[in-house]
Design a protein around this motif. Structure first.
Motif, short mmCIF file in Angstrom:
data_model
loop_
_atom_site.label_atom_id
_atom_site.label_comp_id
_atom_site.label_asym_id
_atom_site.label_seq_id
_atom_site.Cartn_x
_atom_site.Cartn_y
_atom_site.Cartn_z
N UNK A 282 0.81 -1.21 0.00
CA UNK A 282 0.00 0.00 0.00
C UNK A 282 0.85 1.27 0.00
N UNK A 283 1.90 1.29 0.80
CA UNK A 283 2.67 2.53 0.93
C UNK A 283 4.14 2.41 0.61
N UNK A 284 4.62 1.23 0.22
CA UNK A 284 6.03 1.06 -0.04
C UNK A 284 6.84 1.12 1.25
N UNK A 285 8.06 1.56 1.15
CA UNK A 285 8.94 1.67 2.32
C UNK A 285 8.60 2.96 3.06
N UNK A 286 8.26 2.84 4.34
CA UNK A 286 7.83 3.99 5.14
C UNK A 286 8.67 4.06 6.42
N UNK A 287 9.80 4.79 6.38
CA UNK A 287 10.63 4.91 7.58
C UNK A 287 10.09 5.98 8.51
N UNK A 288 10.32 5.80 9.80
CA UNK A 288 9.95 6.79 10.80
C UNK A 288 11.12 6.96 11.76
N UNK A 289 11.61 8.19 11.88
CA UNK A 289 12.71 8.47 12.80
C UNK A 289 12.78 9.97 13.03
N UNK A 290 13.13 10.35 14.25
CA UNK A 290 13.32 11.77 14.54
C UNK A 290 14.55 12.30 13.81
N UNK A 291 15.44 11.43 13.36
CA UNK A 291 16.67 11.84 12.68
C UNK A 291 16.46 12.13 11.20
N UNK A 292 15.32 11.72 10.64
CA UNK A 292 15.08 11.95 9.21
C UNK A 292 14.66 13.40 8.98
N UNK A 293 15.09 13.98 7.86
CA UNK A 293 14.67 15.35 7.56
C UNK A 293 13.18 15.41 7.26
N UNK A 294 12.59 16.54 7.54
CA UNK A 294 11.15 16.73 7.31
C UNK A 294 10.99 17.73 6.18
N UNK A 295 10.22 17.36 5.18
CA UNK A 295 9.98 18.25 4.05
C UNK A 295 9.09 19.41 4.50
N UNK A 296 9.26 20.56 3.87
CA UNK A 296 8.40 21.69 4.23
C UNK A 296 6.96 21.39 3.86
N UNK A 297 6.05 22.05 4.55
CA UNK A 297 4.64 21.85 4.24
C UNK A 297 4.36 22.33 2.83
N UNK A 298 3.46 21.64 2.18
CA UNK A 298 3.06 22.06 0.84
C UNK A 298 1.59 22.38 0.89
N UNK A 299 1.09 23.34 0.25
CA UNK A 299 1.81 24.15 -0.71
C UNK A 299 2.60 25.26 0.00
N UNK A 300 3.82 25.43 -0.42
CA UNK A 300 4.61 26.53 0.10
C UNK A 300 4.30 27.77 -0.73
N UNK A 301 4.59 28.94 -0.23
CA UNK A 301 4.28 30.15 -0.99
C UNK A 301 5.04 30.18 -2.32
N UNK A 302 4.32 30.51 -3.38
CA UNK A 302 4.93 30.61 -4.70
C UNK A 302 5.34 32.07 -4.91
N UNK A 303 6.61 32.31 -5.23
CA UNK A 303 7.07 33.69 -5.41
C UNK A 303 6.33 34.39 -6.55
N UNK A 304 6.20 35.69 -6.44
CA UNK A 304 5.45 36.47 -7.42
C UNK A 304 6.04 36.36 -8.81
N UNK A 305 7.38 36.34 -8.94
CA UNK A 305 7.98 36.26 -10.28
C UNK A 305 7.59 34.95 -10.98
N UNK A 306 7.36 33.89 -10.21
CA UNK A 306 6.94 32.62 -10.80
C UNK A 306 5.50 32.75 -11.30
N UNK A 307 4.65 33.36 -10.50
CA UNK A 307 3.26 33.56 -10.92
C UNK A 307 3.19 34.43 -12.17
N UNK A 308 4.06 35.47 -12.24
CA UNK A 308 4.10 36.33 -13.43
C UNK A 308 4.53 35.54 -14.66
N UNK A 309 5.51 34.65 -14.50
CA UNK A 309 5.99 33.85 -15.62
C UNK A 309 4.91 32.88 -16.10
N UNK A 310 4.16 32.29 -15.16
CA UNK A 310 3.07 31.38 -15.53
C UNK A 310 2.00 32.13 -16.31
#
Length: 138
Positions: free
Chosen positions: A95-123
């Motif tokens: 169902x989920x593949x390999x799922x490690x859990x540890x306080x030592x693993x890095x945590x990805x930032x929450x998504x959606x993160x803020x999209x910079x204005x220059x990116x929105x302008x380019x889109x």
């Protein structure tokens, strides 16, 4: 010819390490526990290992996945040289593949993160170009 042979022997002698393997034995770490259940026909297995320097590995699994795929879970723990303990638990299933859990693993930032204005302008600019390109081909 003798000069070439002599030069080759001199090169081999110069390349020899200054010290061979040390005569003293390296620090051997004793295995305190090594319990294993080898895979059965259903895919069931387990292994528990603990060493004298505090490394502990435990894993078990069973062929309970789709089409008899082995799903497993386990843990690994040890102490880093600086004294910091490390512990990791994991589950590996269909169902989920390999799922490690540890306080030592890095945590990805929450998504959606803020999209910079220059990116929105380019889109927005790309969208207007796409619309104008579609009109030119019609």
């Amino acid at each position: 010819m003798n000069t070439i042979i002599f030069a080759c022997l001199l090169a081999v002698a110069a390349a020899r390490p200054d010290s061979g393997y040390s005569s003293r034995s390296s620090d051997e770490v004793p295995i305190l526990r090594d319990d294993r259940v080898y895979p059965s026909a259903a895919g069931e297995y387990s292994t528990d290992t603990e060493t004298g320097d505090g490394i502990s590995i435990s894993e078990s699994g069973y062929g309970s996945g789709p089409d008899g795929a082995v799903e497993s879970q386990g843990s690994v723990s040890f102490t880093h040289p600086d004294g910091t303990p490390f512990q990791l638990r994991f589950v590996a299933d269909a169902a989920g593949g390999y799922q490690p859990e540890s306080a030592a693993l890095p945590v990805a930032p929450e998504f959606p993160h803020p999209i910079p204005q220059f990116v929105l302008d380019q889109i927005a600019f790309a969208a207007t170009q796409r619309d104008s390109d579609e009109r030119s081909y019609n």
